[in-house]
Motif scaffolding. Structure first.
Motif, short mmCIF file in Angstrom:
data_model
loop_
_atom_site.label_atom_id
_atom_site.label_comp_id
_atom_site.label_asym_id
_atom_site.label_seq_id
_atom_site.Cartn_x
_atom_site.Cartn_y
_atom_site.Cartn_z
N UNK A 6 -2.70 30.13 -15.17
CA UNK A 6 -2.44 30.21 -13.71
C UNK A 6 -1.09 29.58 -13.41
N UNK A 7 -0.84 28.42 -14.01
CA UNK A 7 0.43 27.72 -13.80
C UNK A 7 1.60 28.57 -14.23
N UNK A 8 1.47 29.24 -15.39
CA UNK A 8 2.56 30.09 -15.89
C UNK A 8 2.84 31.25 -14.93
N UNK A 9 1.76 31.88 -14.46
CA UNK A 9 1.92 33.04 -13.59
C UNK A 9 2.62 32.67 -12.29
N UNK A 10 2.20 31.55 -11.71
CA UNK A 10 2.78 31.16 -10.42
C UNK A 10 4.20 30.62 -10.62
N UNK A 11 4.43 29.92 -11.73
CA UNK A 11 5.78 29.42 -12.01
C UNK A 11 6.76 30.59 -12.18
N UNK A 12 6.27 31.67 -12.80
CA UNK A 12 7.12 32.85 -12.98
C UNK A 12 7.54 33.41 -11.61
N UNK A 13 6.59 33.46 -10.70
CA UNK A 13 6.89 33.99 -9.36
C UNK A 13 7.88 33.06 -8.64
N UNK A 14 7.70 31.75 -8.80
CA UNK A 14 8.61 30.80 -8.15
C UNK A 14 10.01 30.91 -8.76
N UNK A 15 10.05 31.07 -10.07
CA UNK A 15 11.36 31.20 -10.74
C UNK A 15 12.09 32.44 -10.24
N UNK A 72 -2.59 16.83 -5.32
CA UNK A 72 -3.90 16.94 -5.97
C UNK A 72 -3.71 17.49 -7.38
N UNK A 73 -4.82 17.81 -8.05
CA UNK A 73 -4.76 18.24 -9.45
C UNK A 73 -4.31 19.68 -9.60
N UNK A 74 -4.67 20.53 -8.65
CA UNK A 74 -4.51 21.98 -8.81
C UNK A 74 -3.08 22.43 -9.10
N UNK A 75 -2.07 21.94 -8.38
CA UNK A 75 -0.72 22.48 -8.63
C UNK A 75 -0.07 21.94 -9.90
N UNK A 76 -0.69 20.96 -10.57
CA UNK A 76 0.01 20.32 -11.69
C UNK A 76 0.40 21.30 -12.80
N UNK A 77 -0.48 22.25 -13.16
CA UNK A 77 -0.05 23.23 -14.19
C UNK A 77 1.14 24.08 -13.73
N UNK A 78 1.26 24.32 -12.44
CA UNK A 78 2.42 25.07 -11.92
C UNK A 78 3.67 24.23 -12.12
N UNK A 79 3.60 22.96 -11.74
CA UNK A 79 4.77 22.10 -11.86
C UNK A 79 5.16 21.92 -13.33
N UNK A 119 -1.10 37.16 0.60
CA UNK A 119 -1.79 35.99 0.04
C UNK A 119 -2.28 36.35 -1.35
N UNK A 120 -2.04 35.46 -2.29
CA UNK A 120 -2.46 35.66 -3.68
C UNK A 120 -3.38 34.51 -4.07
N UNK A 121 -4.50 34.84 -4.68
CA UNK A 121 -5.44 33.81 -5.13
C UNK A 121 -5.49 33.88 -6.64
N UNK A 122 -5.14 32.79 -7.30
CA UNK A 122 -5.11 32.77 -8.77
C UNK A 122 -6.18 31.80 -9.25
N UNK A 123 -7.18 32.34 -9.94
CA UNK A 123 -8.34 31.53 -10.32
C UNK A 123 -8.69 31.73 -11.79
N UNK A 124 -9.30 30.71 -12.39
CA UNK A 124 -9.80 30.91 -13.75
C UNK A 124 -11.19 31.53 -13.66
#
Ligand code: F6R
Length: 259
Positions: free
Chosen positions: A13-22, A38-45, A228-233
């Motif tokens: 999830x972090x990789x996918x969202x980071x790609x969009x931010x990049x 919180x914990x959720x965005x940490x994989x994105x960062x 709106x995009x929802x990215x979930x495991x």
């Protein structure tokens, strides 16, 4: 309705969202990011740190969603400290361009309107990262929050204080009040990206994505948003009725489209 992307792990999830931010930053070096804590965005960062290592991000701007009221900004768990530690320093952002609502008790009655004005003056948020609370909150808009709400002070529910006690020595140290972007403020961002992982979030995700639009589930406000995009495991997706359709849709999505 939001686009739902089901991935195999929080890291994916972090990789996918980071790609969009990049991609966003490549288009606009002064992009405005809406930052969650919180914990959720940490994989994105974490993914952004790897992906953008060495890039000049000094023009990127940021607005955090929320802050605890009355917490010392220097406290390691103030959202000011968290954003500095997890985002500003590792990514090399200019601290003057990254804003967090002012949780100081003195002047708190004006802090919300001032924050909304700052977001407006920046031209609005391009991409807003969101987590979701087990009670369905986004930002700290607890159940019952108006879809039209602006940045303001809220009282945290007992459930949210319990959920967040893990960041403090005891639950008594979790502040009672917060200042949070309102649902109306959040809905003005141009792209909402809500992430969630684990079974504990499955009910909240299902209610927000597929349940009725109701202030009782503040996360359901994302249904009003045109992008709106929802990215979930898999675990967080486990209660989605249309999970197979979301997988099928994403598998057949043109690669150029991004999320
Ligand atoms: C944080 C925020 C909250 C969290 C939510 C989930 O800025 O606004 O909505 O996203 O409480 O928290 P975690 O990610 O710790 O499960």
């Amino acid at each position: 309705m939001a686009e739902v992307v089901i991935v195999e792990s929080a890291a994916a999830a972090g990789e996918l969202v980071a790609e969009e931010i990049a991609r966003l930053i490549a288009r606009r070096s002064d992009a405005v990011l809406g930052l969650a804590t919180g914990s959720t965005p940490l994989p994105v960062y974490a993914a952004l740190r790897n992906r953008l290592a060495g890039a000049d991000l000094s023009h990127v701007r940021g607005f955090a969603l929320d802050e605890y009221v009355g917490i010392d900004p220097a406290h390691p768990e103030s959202y000011r400290s968290v954003i500095t530690r997890e985002v500003v320093e590792p990514l090399g952002l200019n601290p003057a361009l990254v804003h967090v609502p002012d949780g100081a008790e003195d002047g708190i009655e004006h802090a919300g309107a001032e924050y909304d004005a700052k977001i407006r003056a920046a031209g609005g948020v391009d991409l807003q990262i969101l987590g979701i609370g087990t009670d369905g909150h986004i930002g700290f808009n607890e159940p019952g929050s108006s879809f039209a709400s602006r940045t303001r002070v809220k009282t945290l529910t007992a459930q949210t204080r319990e959920d967040n006690a893990r960041f403090f020595d005891s639950i008594d140290q979790v502040p009672m009040h917060c200042i949070t972007q309102g649902l109306g403020t959040i809905l003005e961002a141009r792209h909402l990206v809500l992430l969630a992982y684990g079974e504990g979030k499955a009910d909240a995700v299902a209610a927000a994505v597929e349940g009725p639009l109701t202030a009782f589930v503040p996360g359901s406000a994302i249904q009003l948003h045109p992008h709106a995009t929802v990215v979930v495991d898999e675990a967080a997706a486990s209660k989605l009725r249309l999970a197979d359709y979301y997988r099928y849709t994403f598998e057949n999505k043109p690669a150029w489209q991004g999320i």
